[in-house]
Write an enzyme that holds these catalytic residues in place. Structure first.
Site, PDB file in Angstrom:
ATOM      1  N   CYS A 190       0.841  -1.204   0.000  1.00 23.63           N
ATOM      2  CA  CYS A 190       0.000   0.000   0.000  1.00 23.63           C
ATOM      3  C   CYS A 190       0.873   1.250   0.000  1.00 23.63           C
ATOM      4  CB  CYS A 190      -0.896   0.061   1.239  1.00 23.63           C
ATOM      5  SG  CYS A 190      -2.187  -1.171   1.307  1.00 23.63           S
ATOM      6  N   ASP A 191       0.333   2.322  -0.562  1.00 23.17           N
ATOM      7  CA  ASP A 191       0.985   3.617  -0.412  1.00 23.17           C
ATOM      8  C   ASP A 191      -0.065   4.711  -0.555  1.00 23.17           C
ATOM      9  OD1 ASP A 191       3.984   4.593  -0.239  1.00 23.17           O
ATOM     10  OD2 ASP A 191       2.845   6.087  -1.363  1.00 23.17           O
ATOM     11  N   SER A 192       0.060   5.738   0.277  1.00 22.27           N
ATOM     12  CA  SER A 192      -0.915   6.830   0.301  1.00 22.27           C
ATOM     13  C   SER A 192      -0.279   8.159  -0.071  1.00 22.27           C
ATOM     14  CB  SER A 192      -1.546   6.955   1.701  1.00 22.27           C
ATOM     15  OG  SER A 192      -2.203   5.777   2.078  1.00 22.27           O
TER      16      SER A 192
END
Length: 201
Positions: free
Chosen positions: A74-76
């Protein structure tokens, strides 16, 4: 679905993501990807979040210790004025961010990628949540930046920390803002042939 429950590996050092998965009944191991986030670029913030998530999942899935596991990457980023804002560079950057964000709305974008190392398949998608920021005073922003918290999170804020009083509302999945959309994860797992309930411990 095999009788044996596959291992879940989270390719992230984020304690918030780990906590979300545990609260949802999963028991992930953690293998930090080591991906250089600054080395990747994309045409839009949403594409950048997805590219980073895919890179993290791929890096972890390639490791021998992840063999046979379902790897979650994941990456935001926060999209504001068409720009992708990750973690601020320093306190000065965090202060400028908050002064630009207050009283406005942005889109918190989290790329998700699930790699099934047993089959070599992977699926990915990006979740988006609208965040409406409050109007903290300069003194409140200074105190928040001095706490150090905004230096460690995408967009220089988090819903489950000291900045919560400065966020008026959100539209969409709150977990996505914290770091991981559980409804999206459920759909991605289903694409790979897994029911999330079969992965509960």
């Amino acid at each position: 679905m095999t009788a044996q429950r596959p291992r879940i590996v989270l390719g992230s050092a984020s304690p918030a993501r780990l906590n979300l998965l545990r609260q949802a009944g999963l028991a992930p191991e953690v293998i930090v990807s080591g991906v250089d986030e600054d080395a990747l670029s994309a045409a839009t913030p949403a594409e950048l979040a997805l590219a980073l998530a895919e890179a993290k999942a791929a890096a972890v899935a390639a490791r021998p210790e992840a063999a046979g596991a379902l790897v979650i990457g994941c990456d935001s980023v926060l999209e504001l004025d068409g720009q992708a804002l990750g973690k601020p560079a320093d306190a000065e950057d965090a202060t400028a961010r908050w002064k630009a964000m207050r009283g406005r709305s942005g889109a918190l974008l989290t790329g998700h990628c699930v790699a099934d190392t047993a089959t070599g398949r992977s699926v990915s998608a990006t979740a988006s949540t609208t965040v409406r920021f409050g109007d903290p005073t300069d003194d409140e922003i200074a105190a928040y930046v001095a706490s150090g918290e905004p230096l460690h999170v995408a967009g220089a804020f988090t819903l489950d920390g000291r900045s919560a009083p400065f966020i008026d509302s959100i539209e969409g999945d709150h977990g996505n803002v914290i770091g991981l959309s559980l409804p999206l994860l459920r759909r991605l797992l289903a694409e790979l042939g897994y029911s999330i309930t079969d992965l509960w411990v």
